[in-house]
Design a protein around this motif. Structure first.
Motif, short mmCIF file in Angstrom:
data_model
loop_
_atom_site.label_atom_id
_atom_site.label_comp_id
_atom_site.label_asym_id
_atom_site.label_seq_id
_atom_site.Cartn_x
_atom_site.Cartn_y
_atom_site.Cartn_z
N LYS A 162 84.34 32.89 -25.70
CA LYS A 162 84.16 34.27 -25.27
C LYS A 162 83.02 34.40 -24.27
CE LYS A 162 86.28 36.29 -29.33
NZ LYS A 162 87.55 36.71 -28.85
N GLU A 163 81.97 33.58 -24.42
CA GLU A 163 80.89 33.58 -23.43
C GLU A 163 81.42 33.12 -22.07
OE1 GLU A 163 77.80 31.14 -25.19
OE2 GLU A 163 76.74 32.90 -25.96
N ARG A 164 82.26 32.07 -22.07
CA ARG A 164 82.86 31.62 -20.80
C ARG A 164 83.72 32.74 -20.21
NH1 ARG A 164 83.71 26.84 -23.55
NH2 ARG A 164 85.89 27.35 -23.97
N GLU A 165 84.54 33.36 -21.09
CA GLU A 165 85.40 34.45 -20.61
C GLU A 165 84.54 35.60 -20.08
OE1 GLU A 165 87.85 35.48 -23.94
OE2 GLU A 165 89.14 33.72 -23.72
N TYR A 166 83.44 35.91 -20.80
CA TYR A 166 82.55 36.98 -20.37
C TYR A 166 81.94 36.65 -19.01
CZ TYR A 166 78.32 39.82 -20.06
OH TYR A 166 77.33 40.66 -19.60
N LYS A 167 81.45 35.41 -18.85
CA LYS A 167 80.85 35.01 -17.58
C LYS A 167 81.88 35.09 -16.45
CE LYS A 167 77.25 32.06 -19.50
NZ LYS A 167 76.79 30.69 -19.73
N GLU A 168 83.10 34.63 -16.75
CA GLU A 168 84.16 34.69 -15.73
C GLU A 168 84.48 36.14 -15.40
OE1 GLU A 168 87.38 32.45 -17.44
OE2 GLU A 168 86.36 30.52 -17.16
N ALA A 169 84.59 37.01 -16.43
CA ALA A 169 84.88 38.43 -16.20
C ALA A 169 83.73 39.08 -15.45
CB ALA A 169 85.13 39.14 -17.53
N LEU A 170 82.48 38.74 -15.82
CA LEU A 170 81.31 39.31 -15.13
C LEU A 170 81.29 38.88 -13.67
CD1 LEU A 170 78.71 40.97 -15.42
CD2 LEU A 170 77.54 38.84 -16.06
N GLU A 171 81.60 37.60 -13.45
CA GLU A 171 81.64 37.09 -12.09
C GLU A 171 82.73 37.82 -11.28
OE1 GLU A 171 82.76 32.85 -10.24
OE2 GLU A 171 81.14 32.77 -11.74
N ALA A 172 83.91 37.98 -11.89
CA ALA A 172 85.00 38.69 -11.22
C ALA A 172 84.59 40.14 -10.96
CB ALA A 172 86.27 38.62 -12.06
N PHE A 173 83.95 40.77 -11.96
CA PHE A 173 83.49 42.16 -11.81
C PHE A 173 82.50 42.27 -10.66
CE2 PHE A 173 80.32 45.42 -12.78
CZ PHE A 173 81.12 46.54 -12.90
N ASN A 174 81.54 41.33 -10.63
CA ASN A 174 80.52 41.36 -9.55
C ASN A 174 81.17 41.14 -8.19
OD1 ASN A 174 78.39 41.91 -11.28
ND2 ASN A 174 77.89 39.75 -11.60
N GLU A 175 82.16 40.22 -8.13
CA GLU A 175 82.87 39.99 -6.86
C GLU A 175 83.57 41.27 -6.41
OE1 GLU A 175 83.32 37.30 -4.72
OE2 GLU A 175 81.64 36.40 -5.83
N LYS A 176 84.28 41.92 -7.36
CA LYS A 176 85.01 43.15 -7.01
C LYS A 176 84.04 44.26 -6.64
CE LYS A 176 89.23 41.94 -7.24
NZ LYS A 176 90.04 41.91 -6.03
N SER A 177 82.89 44.31 -7.34
CA SER A 177 81.89 45.33 -7.01
C SER A 177 81.35 45.11 -5.61
CB SER A 177 80.73 45.29 -8.02
OG SER A 177 81.16 45.73 -9.27
N LYS A 178 81.10 43.83 -5.29
CA LYS A 178 80.61 43.49 -3.95
C LYS A 178 81.67 43.85 -2.90
CE LYS A 178 78.21 39.58 -3.52
NZ LYS A 178 77.97 38.12 -3.35
N GLU A 179 82.94 43.49 -3.22
CA GLU A 179 84.04 43.80 -2.30
C GLU A 179 84.17 45.31 -2.12
OE1 GLU A 179 88.90 43.32 -2.28
OE2 GLU A 179 87.70 41.85 -3.42
N LYS A 180 84.05 46.06 -3.22
CA LYS A 180 84.14 47.52 -3.15
C LYS A 180 83.00 48.07 -2.29
CE LYS A 180 83.64 51.65 -5.94
NZ LYS A 180 83.21 52.16 -7.23
#
Length: 155
Positions: A104-122
């Motif tokens: 779940k920590e790996r999934e969280y880190k991956e989700a956080l990374e994806a979230f940060n990427e999308k936030s940056k893209e937005k």
């Protein structure tokens, strides 16, 4: 053979009387020694019985202490075994939970990374939109100014 001595009124010679006296003394001495031996034997027997009594008492006391030790260690062994079993069970339950946490920590880190990427893209898209809107407004204003100039009466 010793009939050489004098005789007293009982018909025994002095030698015979002395022999008899010595025999009585020897018997008395022998009896006294036998009594002394018997007395010492009784003393030794009493001391042995006393020591045997002490040894039996000590043996009973040691047996009682042994029983108390057995009773004392037995419940502790059971309790220790129960606690160890519970620890083993907890370890078995912890292992998959730890693996789940890592996953779940790996999934969280991956989700956080994806979230940060999308936030940056937005944020980039919002910036681009603002630039476009600003440019659009500028272009429209310019067009409006040109149209406005064209509307002015021709003279």
């Amino acid at each position: 053979m010793r009939n050489l001595g004098s005789s007293n009124g009982s018909g025994l010679s002095t030698d015979e009387i002395e022999d008899e006296e010595m025999a009585r003394m020897a018997i008395a001495t022998f009896q006294a020694r036998e009594e002394e031996i018997e007395r010492k034997k009784m003393e030794v027997k009493e001391r042995v019985e006393l020591q045997l009594g002490r040894a039996e008492e000590e043996s009973r006391r040691l047996a009682q202490i042994w029983e108390e030790l057995e009773v004392l260690t037995d419940p502790m062994r059971k309790e220790v075994a129960v606690v160890r079993k519970k620890i083993d069970m907890a370890n078995r339950e912890l292992k998959p939970l730890g693996q789940s946490i890592q996953k779940k920590e790996r999934e969280y880190k991956e989700a956080l990374e994806a979230f940060n990427e999308k936030s940056k893209e937005k944020a980039q898209l919002v910036t681009a939109l603002m630039e476009l809107l600003t440019e659009s407004e500028r272009v429209r204003m310019k067009k409006l100014e040109e149209l406005s100039k064209n509307i002015e009466p021709i003279q």
